[in-house]
Design a protein around this motif. Sequence first.
Motif, PDB file in Angstrom:
ATOM      1  N   UNK A 138       0.931  -1.078   0.081  1.00 45.57           N
ATOM      2  CA  UNK A 138      -0.214   0.139   0.164  1.00 45.57           C
ATOM      3  C   UNK A 138       0.891   1.390  -0.109  1.00 45.57           C
ATOM      4  N   UNK A 139       0.125   2.178  -0.575  1.00 40.52           N
ATOM      5  CA  UNK A 139       1.027   3.648  -0.334  1.00 40.52           C
ATOM      6  C   UNK A 139       0.552   4.461   1.039  1.00 40.52           C
ATOM      7  N   UNK A 140       1.534   4.980   1.728  1.00 39.97           N
ATOM      8  CA  UNK A 140       1.059   5.412   2.891  1.00 39.97           C
ATOM      9  C   UNK A 140       1.431   7.034   2.632  1.00 39.97           C
ATOM     10  N   UNK A 141       0.622   7.767   3.016  1.00 39.10           N
ATOM     11  CA  UNK A 141       0.802   9.231   2.735  1.00 39.10           C
ATOM     12  C   UNK A 141       0.169   9.970   4.052  1.00 39.10           C
ATOM     13  N   UNK A 142       1.331  10.656   4.810  1.00 35.15           N
ATOM     14  CA  UNK A 142       0.924  11.311   5.788  1.00 35.15           C
ATOM     15  C   UNK A 142       1.310  12.762   5.970  1.00 35.15           C
ATOM     16  N   UNK A 143       0.315  13.471   6.160  1.00 35.33           N
ATOM     17  CA  UNK A 143       0.444  14.983   6.076  1.00 35.33           C
ATOM     18  C   UNK A 143      -0.395  16.046   6.957  1.00 35.33           C
ATOM     19  N   UNK A 144       0.561  17.172   7.587  1.00 32.86           N
ATOM     20  CA  UNK A 144      -0.106  17.870   8.483  1.00 32.86           C
ATOM     21  C   UNK A 144      -0.986  18.868   7.542  1.00 32.86           C
ATOM     22  N   UNK A 145      -2.447  19.007   8.025  1.00 34.09           N
ATOM     23  CA  UNK A 145      -3.421  19.839   7.578  1.00 34.09           C
ATOM     24  C   UNK A 145      -3.411  21.154   7.900  1.00 34.09           C
ATOM     25  N   UNK A 146      -3.625  22.168   6.844  1.00 35.82           N
ATOM     26  CA  UNK A 146      -3.420  23.728   7.524  1.00 35.82           C
ATOM     27  C   UNK A 146      -4.644  24.211   6.911  1.00 35.82           C
ATOM     28  N   UNK A 148      -5.554  28.469   6.360  1.00 36.18           N
ATOM     29  CA  UNK A 148      -4.904  29.843   6.344  1.00 36.18           C
ATOM     30  C   UNK A 148      -3.291  29.797   6.992  1.00 36.18           C
ATOM     31  N   UNK A 149      -2.632  28.511   6.848  1.00 38.44           N
ATOM     32  CA  UNK A 149      -1.485  28.403   7.366  1.00 38.44           C
ATOM     33  C   UNK A 149      -1.045  28.150   8.859  1.00 38.44           C
ATOM     34  N   UNK A 150      -2.354  27.831   9.453  1.00 32.54           N
ATOM     35  CA  UNK A 150      -2.507  27.054  10.666  1.00 32.54           C
ATOM     36  C   UNK A 150      -2.582  25.752  10.811  1.00 32.54           C
ATOM     37  N   UNK A 151      -1.841  24.962  11.444  1.00 31.65           N
ATOM     38  CA  UNK A 151      -1.881  23.440  11.678  1.00 31.65           C
ATOM     39  C   UNK A 151      -3.169  23.144  12.424  1.00 31.65           C
ATOM     40  N   UNK A 152      -4.040  22.327  11.631  1.00 39.85           N
ATOM     41  CA  UNK A 152      -5.263  22.058  12.437  1.00 39.85           C
ATOM     42  C   UNK A 152      -5.339  20.526  12.339  1.00 39.85           C
ATOM     43  N   UNK A 153      -4.801  19.722  11.747  1.00 41.41           N
ATOM     44  CA  UNK A 153      -5.070  18.373  11.593  1.00 41.41           C
ATOM     45  C   UNK A 153      -3.774  17.513  11.264  1.00 41.41           C
ATOM     46  N   UNK A 154      -4.054  16.296  11.442  1.00 44.40           N
ATOM     47  CA  UNK A 154      -2.984  15.573  10.586  1.00 44.40           C
ATOM     48  C   UNK A 154      -3.704  14.182  10.150  1.00 44.40           C
ATOM     49  N   UNK A 155      -3.389  13.890   8.772  1.00 41.88           N
ATOM     50  CA  UNK A 155      -4.032  12.908   7.999  1.00 41.88           C
ATOM     51  C   UNK A 155      -3.263  11.920   7.391  1.00 41.88           C
ATOM     52  N   UNK A 156      -3.652  10.627   7.593  1.00 41.50           N
ATOM     53  CA  UNK A 156      -2.787   9.313   7.235  1.00 41.50           C
ATOM     54  C   UNK A 156      -3.641   8.568   6.351  1.00 41.50           C
TER      55      UNK A 156
END
Length: 254
Positions: A138-146, A148-156
């Motif tokens: 599987x392909x695993x993609x992990x990103x911080x969600x922004x 307006x430039x503010x960190x609001x979440x984390x998506x895997x």
Amino acid sequence: MSGEPASADRPVRAGIPEHGRVPRYYALKVRLLELIAELGEGAALPTERELSERYDVSRASVRQAVADLVLDGRLRRRQGSGTFVAGPKLVQRLALVSYTEGLRQQGVDPGRALITLEHLPADENLARELHIEPGAEVVHLERVLLADGERVGLESTFLVSARFPDLLDVFEPAGSLYACLRDELGVVFAGAEERVETVLATPREALLVGTPPGLPMLLLHRVSWEPDGTPFERVRSLFRGDRLSFVTRLGPDS
């Protein structure tokens, strides 16, 4: 009989136990809400000492009332700067709409910061959800969600590698994955199952999202499938409970 007017936005007798004795911190919290309304979004809250003197309460009561308002999303702490009046929470629909589209509809600029992009073998649980054999790639993609430039979440996100052999050739990690799957790879989103729960972020997650480890988070588990019923992605999205809320519309066929 008298009391506060009924409101759909708060529970009846909010914060008042049946014995009628209102905790000092909660009485202060109510008064701070009035102060917040006067100050307006972005304004700095007076210091703990100033609030203690103004309202004639202990600093411990101030600390607890402010902590509650931070958890409620009414106040925001900035490291080394102080505590400020927060803006309204962002709202995401629980629907077949991407994070990008959901924020843009609110006039907010979405963004993502790549943390991980790798190929992994699926364990038994992931394989079962994606209808593949254990050990399949599987392909695993992990990103911080922004927002307006503010960190609001984390998506895997986990995607079946065999289904998307060209994904890494056409996907831009800072952009919308859903738009790429739809527009570049021809995926039709036929449906999804989503589960929402509250959790406390792990130390690593809190560091990536930029929140204290004890801050409650909203966790969404999602499996999406194509028209033939074959699942193609498994997503784990962690959102700051003080910055986002979720809404859905119900009907007789829900």
